[in-house]
Design a protein around this motif. Structure first.
Motif, mmCIF file in Angstrom:
data_model
loop_
_atom_site.group_PDB
_atom_site.id
_atom_site.type_symbol
_atom_site.label_atom_id
_atom_site.label_comp_id
_atom_site.label_asym_id
_atom_site.label_seq_id
_atom_site.Cartn_x
_atom_site.Cartn_y
_atom_site.Cartn_z
ATOM 1 N N SER A 187 32.108 55.808 39.126
ATOM 2 C CA SER A 187 31.803 57.231 39.000
ATOM 3 C C SER A 187 33.033 58.123 39.147
ATOM 4 N N SER A 188 34.202 57.529 39.425
ATOM 5 C CA SER A 188 35.424 58.337 39.534
ATOM 6 C C SER A 188 35.760 58.962 38.188
ATOM 7 N N THR A 189 36.390 60.124 38.220
ATOM 8 C CA THR A 189 36.804 60.798 36.989
ATOM 9 C C THR A 189 38.312 60.649 36.793
ATOM 10 N N ALA A 190 38.748 60.924 35.566
ATOM 11 C CA ALA A 190 40.167 60.804 35.246
ATOM 12 C C ALA A 190 41.006 61.733 36.124
ATOM 13 N N LEU A 191 40.522 62.954 36.358
ATOM 14 C CA LEU A 191 41.296 63.889 37.176
ATOM 15 C C LEU A 191 41.379 63.425 38.633
ATOM 16 N N GLU A 192 40.355 62.734 39.115
ATOM 17 C CA GLU A 192 40.419 62.182 40.481
ATOM 18 C C GLU A 192 41.474 61.080 40.578
ATOM 19 N N ILE A 193 41.645 60.326 39.502
ATOM 20 C CA ILE A 193 42.639 59.245 39.511
ATOM 21 C C ILE A 193 44.045 59.799 39.672
ATOM 22 N N VAL A 194 44.349 60.921 38.993
ATOM 23 C CA VAL A 194 45.720 61.445 38.995
ATOM 24 C C VAL A 194 45.983 62.453 40.107
ATOM 25 N N ALA A 195 44.963 62.786 40.880
ATOM 26 C CA ALA A 195 45.148 63.778 41.948
ATOM 27 C C ALA A 195 46.340 63.397 42.830
ATOM 28 N N GLY A 196 47.260 64.331 42.992
ATOM 29 C CA GLY A 196 48.426 64.083 43.839
ATOM 30 C C GLY A 196 49.610 63.465 43.123
ATOM 31 N N THR A 232 39.375 54.760 33.955
ATOM 32 C CA THR A 232 40.065 53.465 34.015
ATOM 33 C C THR A 232 41.299 53.467 33.125
ATOM 34 N N SER A 233 41.230 54.164 31.983
ATOM 35 C CA SER A 233 42.422 54.310 31.140
ATOM 36 C C SER A 233 43.548 55.000 31.903
ATOM 37 N N VAL A 234 43.208 56.061 32.610
ATOM 38 C CA VAL A 234 44.210 56.826 33.349
ATOM 39 C C VAL A 234 44.754 56.012 34.519
ATOM 40 N N LEU A 235 43.891 55.249 35.170
ATOM 41 C CA LEU A 235 44.343 54.353 36.231
ATOM 42 C C LEU A 235 45.407 53.399 35.702
ATOM 43 N N VAL A 236 45.114 52.770 34.567
ATOM 44 C CA VAL A 236 46.047 51.811 33.972
ATOM 45 C C VAL A 236 47.325 52.509 33.510
ATOM 46 N N TYR A 276 42.755 42.796 32.837
ATOM 47 C CA TYR A 276 41.622 43.529 32.255
ATOM 48 C C TYR A 276 40.883 44.229 33.380
ATOM 49 N N PHE A 277 40.639 45.523 33.197
ATOM 50 C CA PHE A 277 40.026 46.347 34.227
ATOM 51 C C PHE A 277 38.709 46.943 33.737
ATOM 52 N N GLU A 278 37.813 47.212 34.677
ATOM 53 C CA GLU A 278 36.594 47.971 34.390
ATOM 54 C C GLU A 278 36.168 48.679 35.662
ATOM 55 N N ASP A 279 35.575 49.837 35.504
ATOM 56 C CA ASP A 279 35.132 50.636 36.657
ATOM 57 C C ASP A 279 36.246 50.805 37.685
ATOM 58 N N CYS A 280 37.470 50.979 37.173
ATOM 59 C CA CYS A 280 38.652 51.252 38.010
ATOM 60 C C CYS A 280 39.037 50.097 38.936
ATOM 61 N N GLN A 281 38.606 48.894 38.598
ATOM 62 C CA GLN A 281 38.984 47.698 39.351
ATOM 63 C C GLN A 281 39.386 46.597 38.369
ATOM 64 N N GLN A 282 40.209 45.657 38.832
ATOM 65 C CA GLN A 282 40.455 44.490 37.998
ATOM 66 C C GLN A 282 39.169 43.680 37.909
ATOM 67 N N ALA A 283 38.808 43.296 36.703
ATOM 68 C CA ALA A 283 37.561 42.571 36.496
ATOM 69 C C ALA A 283 37.714 41.096 36.835
ATOM 70 N N GLY A 284 36.639 40.518 37.330
ATOM 71 C CA GLY A 284 36.591 39.082 37.533
ATOM 72 C C GLY A 284 36.094 38.383 36.281
ATOM 73 N N PRO A 285 35.912 37.064 36.342
ATOM 74 C CA PRO A 285 35.402 36.330 35.186
ATOM 75 C C PRO A 285 33.968 36.762 34.850
ATOM 76 N N ASN A 286 33.666 36.811 33.572
ATOM 77 C CA ASN A 286 32.308 37.133 33.144
ATOM 78 C C ASN A 286 31.336 36.048 33.581
ATOM 79 N N GLN A 287 30.177 36.479 34.054
ATOM 80 C CA GLN A 287 29.102 35.560 34.397
ATOM 81 C C GLN A 287 28.053 35.620 33.291
ATOM 82 N N PRO A 288 27.551 34.469 32.837
ATOM 83 C CA PRO A 288 26.573 34.462 31.738
ATOM 84 C C PRO A 288 25.402 35.405 32.011
#
Length: 314
Positions: free
Chosen positions: A14-23, A256-260, A273-285
């Motif tokens: 739920s984080s926003t791009a502007l929250e990522i760059v704050a500061g 997540t784009s701005v985080l990267v 590979y990242f998603e939801d502002c975290q590094q993603a783990g392996p996909n589970q079926p």
């Protein structure tokens, strides 16, 4: 560098791009955002401009880019926002953009894309989703490599998708010359290519100080869905459980784009590979989260680089 110690951040879905760059202070940094005229592209550009970056919106429709530029300048007070034409499915347009660029480039956000389109081909016979989402961005990034190297610490952002889980790169028939065309498989293949590009570019370019990461922005309703039928969208909205997408606003989708692109939390990190502002783990079926093993496969990444280079060589 493909996996290593997983990167964890204090940010969430739920984080926003502007929250990522704050500061942060990106004064003196130069960024290019493809597809920066709308959707998560404009929100990515807005966040970078908000903390002082010089941002170029690389867009297919300059008039849309000019409207986005005015919006970003009005909301951030940063008038160092430029617009440049870029048509990713046209090698001549990519070459012209590269030729016109002068000086270092600190951030390249490969954001533009086409999703689940009917079968279309470029004049070269390339399938349009692969041509736009992968080939064009590959040509852009490799063409700008000297500018990225000159920045001494550049980052390249490769916007992929959870749809990469739909298909590996089918090297025997990338452009659907023999197999039946299926829009979502074609999209998935192109998004896998975006992750593989991050893996191989980091391997090749890390010594130049260039780090490349891929990401899934989340499910966001934008112009990207212009070829997606209402039927398909209704089906996606009706999904529940682990297969259901989590819908985000464009501001959340750009996070997540701005985080990267800019977060110091990712200093020294590449090929992931990242998603939801975290590094993603392996996909589970049975889930839409995580990264497919084939998308991080170093042999496939090297093969794709070689195949792409041959494809783009006249």
């Amino acid at each position: 560098m493909t996996i290593g110690t997983p990167v964890s951040t204090p940010f969430t879905a739920s984080s926003t791009a502007l929250e990522i760059v704050a500061g942060l202070d990106l004064s003196g940094r130069r960024a290019v955002v493809t597809g920066g005229g709308s959707g998560i592209g404009i929100e990515t550009a807005r966040a970078l401009a908000a903390v002082g970056a010089d941002v170029t919106l690389a867009v297919r429709k300059p008039e849309q880019g000019e409207r986005a530029r005015a919006d970003i300048v009005a909301s951030t007070g940063n008038d160092r926002v430029a617009v440049a034409r870029l048509d990713l499915d046209d090698p001549a347009s990519v070459a012209a953009f590269v030729a016109a660029w002068d000086g270092p480039l600190h951030i390249l956000v490969n954001n533009a894309g086409i999703m689940a389109s009917p079968l279309m081909r470029t004049p070269q016979g390339w399938e349009m989703q692969f041509a736009t989402n992968h080939l064009g961005h590959f040509a852009l990034a490799t063409g700008l490599h000297p500018a990225l190297a000159a920045a001494q610490g550049a980052r390249v952002v490769s916007v992929s998708s959870a749809a990469h889980l739909r298909s590996p790169v089918v090297f025997d028939d990338i452009h659907f010359q023999r197999r039946e065309y299926e829009p979502w498989s074609a999209y998935g293949q192109s998004k896998t290519a975006n992750v593989l590009f991050a893996v191989e570019a980091t391997r090749r370019w890390a010594d130049d100080g260039i780090l490349v990461n891929a990401l899934h922005p989340g499910a966001i309703q934008t112009n990207l869905q212009r070829y997606v039928t209402e039927e398909d969208l209704a089906r996606l909205r009706a999904l529940s459980g682990p297969a259901a997408p989590t819908w985000k606003t464009p501001e959340q989708g750009a996070a997540t784009s701005v985080l990267v692109a800019a977060s110091p939390l990712l200093d020294g990190v590449g090929g992931r590979y990242f998603e939801d502002c975290q590094q993603a783990g392996p996909n589970q079926p049975g889930t839409r989260t995580g990264v497919a093993a084939y998308a991080l496969d170093p042999e496939a990444a090297t093969r794709l680089w070689q195949t792409t280079t041959q494809t783009l060589t006249p």
